[in-house]
Design a protein around this motif. Structure first.
Motif, PDB file in Angstrom:
ATOM      1  N   TYR A 134      -4.090   5.196  16.203  1.00  0.00           N
ATOM      2  CA  TYR A 134      -2.696   4.801  16.279  1.00  0.00           C
ATOM      3  C   TYR A 134      -2.439   4.242  14.665  1.00  0.00           C
ATOM      4  O   TYR A 134      -3.372   3.727  14.094  1.00  0.00           O
ATOM      5  N   ARG A 135      -1.200   4.318  14.025  1.00  0.00           N
ATOM      6  CA  ARG A 135      -1.111   4.268  12.602  1.00  0.00           C
ATOM      7  C   ARG A 135       0.294   3.280  12.659  1.00  0.00           C
ATOM      8  O   ARG A 135       1.047   3.360  13.648  1.00  0.00           O
ATOM      9  N   PRO A 136       0.503   2.313  11.764  1.00  0.00           N
ATOM     10  CA  PRO A 136       1.262   1.586  11.757  1.00  0.00           C
ATOM     11  C   PRO A 136       3.032   1.998  11.176  1.00  0.00           C
ATOM     12  O   PRO A 136       3.110   3.152  10.838  1.00  0.00           O
ATOM     13  N   ARG A 137       3.779   1.627  12.309  1.00  0.00           N
ATOM     14  CA  ARG A 137       5.169   2.319  12.168  1.00  0.00           C
ATOM     15  C   ARG A 137       6.376   0.996  11.756  1.00  0.00           C
ATOM     16  O   ARG A 137       7.296   1.549  10.996  1.00  0.00           O
ATOM     17  N   ALA A 138       5.978  -0.136  12.074  1.00  0.00           N
ATOM     18  CA  ALA A 138       6.974  -1.174  11.934  1.00  0.00           C
ATOM     19  C   ALA A 138       6.284  -2.541  11.896  1.00  0.00           C
ATOM     20  O   ALA A 138       4.940  -2.610  12.337  1.00  0.00           O
ATOM     21  N   THR A 139       7.119  -3.481  11.551  1.00  0.00           N
ATOM     22  CA  THR A 139       6.498  -4.846  11.593  1.00  0.00           C
ATOM     23  C   THR A 139       7.565  -5.732  12.193  1.00  0.00           C
ATOM     24  O   THR A 139       8.931  -5.351  12.043  1.00  0.00           O
ATOM     25  N   ASN A 140       7.161  -6.512  13.235  1.00  0.00           N
ATOM     26  CA  ASN A 140       8.020  -7.726  13.711  1.00  0.00           C
ATOM     27  C   ASN A 140       7.680  -9.029  13.561  1.00  0.00           C
ATOM     28  O   ASN A 140       6.556  -9.290  13.171  1.00  0.00           O
ATOM     29  N   TRP A 141       8.643  -9.811  13.154  1.00  0.00           N
ATOM     30  CA  TRP A 141       8.396 -11.196  12.835  1.00  0.00           C
ATOM     31  C   TRP A 141       9.010 -12.333  13.510  1.00  0.00           C
ATOM     32  O   TRP A 141      10.036 -12.002  13.870  1.00  0.00           O
ATOM     33  N   LEU A 142       8.377 -13.294  13.946  1.00  0.00           N
ATOM     34  CA  LEU A 142       8.729 -14.246  14.593  1.00  0.00           C
ATOM     35  C   LEU A 142       9.177 -15.518  13.577  1.00  0.00           C
ATOM     36  O   LEU A 142       8.544 -15.983  13.072  1.00  0.00           O
ATOM     37  N   LEU A 143      10.589 -15.542  13.632  1.00  0.00           N
ATOM     38  CA  LEU A 143      11.119 -16.781  12.547  1.00  0.00           C
ATOM     39  C   LEU A 143      11.370 -17.819  13.381  1.00  0.00           C
ATOM     40  O   LEU A 143      11.513 -18.159  14.557  1.00  0.00           O
TER      41      LEU A 143
END
Length: 303
Positions: A134-143
């Motif tokens: 598996y390779r990175p595709r995107a980031t999610n942030w909890l704000l």
């Protein structure tokens, strides 16, 4: 579909949604609190998975029981995938076995890409996924942002704001589908979308404002109740492309967070995805990053 190749003593079982719900909720709670003791439950998460369009619970979901009969792990796959192993059963090869199973099942389904989300606070899970390709595709942030008693300003000129009504469902679905069309994995049929957003026990219509221009829905903030949490949570924020950069998104957030404050909550929260390009908007209105997760993927078109 062949069963996963499990360590000795562990057995694979199909899911019985009604009977297994309490066990799955307990498993989710154990996985959640090992990373964050103050984390709260998402009571509708299982239903959201099982109502995914195209997912066959009998073939695409597997539960793993420990030698004593306790639920030790589970996994599902449907273009996206998830594997969860109880903290008390980690380090025994269950995660690797279930990752292998999800990949074999995905290839049987004809899926070309598998993606899943991993919490950045779980380095062992990150490393396991990397080992499996598996390779990175995107980031999610909890704000988050503290809620105060600041008076809600009027909406932008020419815009009417009111709470969601059931009659708005199809208009909001069209808005959301178009707003996120550039980065979401696929267009979701109305019934699947509504099951995830509107038909949840935790959906909070009184905290879910819509923005209208000449009677047309041009913006929406859909909120959920988090039982036991002091956070208000906006699950989806969407604005029609034609009406962006007019302050509509900011006003919808303020409206929803004001409703959360009146309910006695302490913080307003939401997740955003790197594909939306919205992080700067939230930072400019005073939100800060509480934590992050990574979306990782594996290309199944190569051997």
């Amino acid at each position: 579909m062949a069963a996963p190749h499990l360590p000795a003593g562990y057995t694979a079982h199909p899911i019985d949604p009604a009977a297994d719900r309490p066990r799955l909720q307990a498993l989710a709670a154990a996985c959640r609190t090992v990373l964050d003791p103050d984390a709260t439950a998402d009571p509708d998460a299982l239903d959201a998975v099982l109502k995914r369009d195209g997912l066959d619970p009998a073939a695409d979901v597997v539960l793993v029981r420990a030698p004593g009969g306790d639920l030790a792990a589970w996994a599902w796959t449907d273009r996206r995938t998830a594997v969860a192993v109880h903290p008390g059963h980690r380090g025994r090869g269950l995660g690797a076995a279930l990752l292998d199973w999800t990949e074999r099942r995905a290839r049987e389904r004809g899926d070309s890409l598998l993606t899943q989300t991993v919490d950045d606070r779980d380095p062992a899970a990150v490393a396991l996924l990397q080992t499996h390709g598996y390779r990175p595709r995107a980031t999610n942030w909890l704000l988050e942002i503290p809620l105060d008693d600041t008076e809600l300003p009027p909406p932008p000129a020419g815009v009417t704001v009111r709470p969601f009504h059931p009659d708005d469902a199809h208009a909001v679905h069209r808005l959301s589908d178009a707003a996120f069309g550039d980065w979401q994995e696929r267009s979701k049929p109305f019934e699947e979308w509504a099951a995830f957003h509107l038909h949840r026990e935790s959906f909070a219509p009184d905290r879910s404002p819509l923005a209208l221009v000449d009677g047309r829905v041009v913006g929406a903030a859909l909120s959920l109740v988090r039982p036991g949490s002091t956070d208000g949570y906006v699950e989806t924020l969407a604005v029609d492309r034609e009406f962006r950069h007019r302050g509509i998104a900011r006003h919808l957030l303020r409206y929803s967070f004001a409703a959360c404050r009146r309910a006695g909550l302490a913080h307003g929260t939401l997740w955003t995805h790197s594909g939306t390009g919205a992080l700067d908007l939230y930072l400019k209105i005073g939100m800060t990053v509480r934590r992050a997760t990574s979306v990782v993927g594996k290309d199944l078109t190569t051997p």
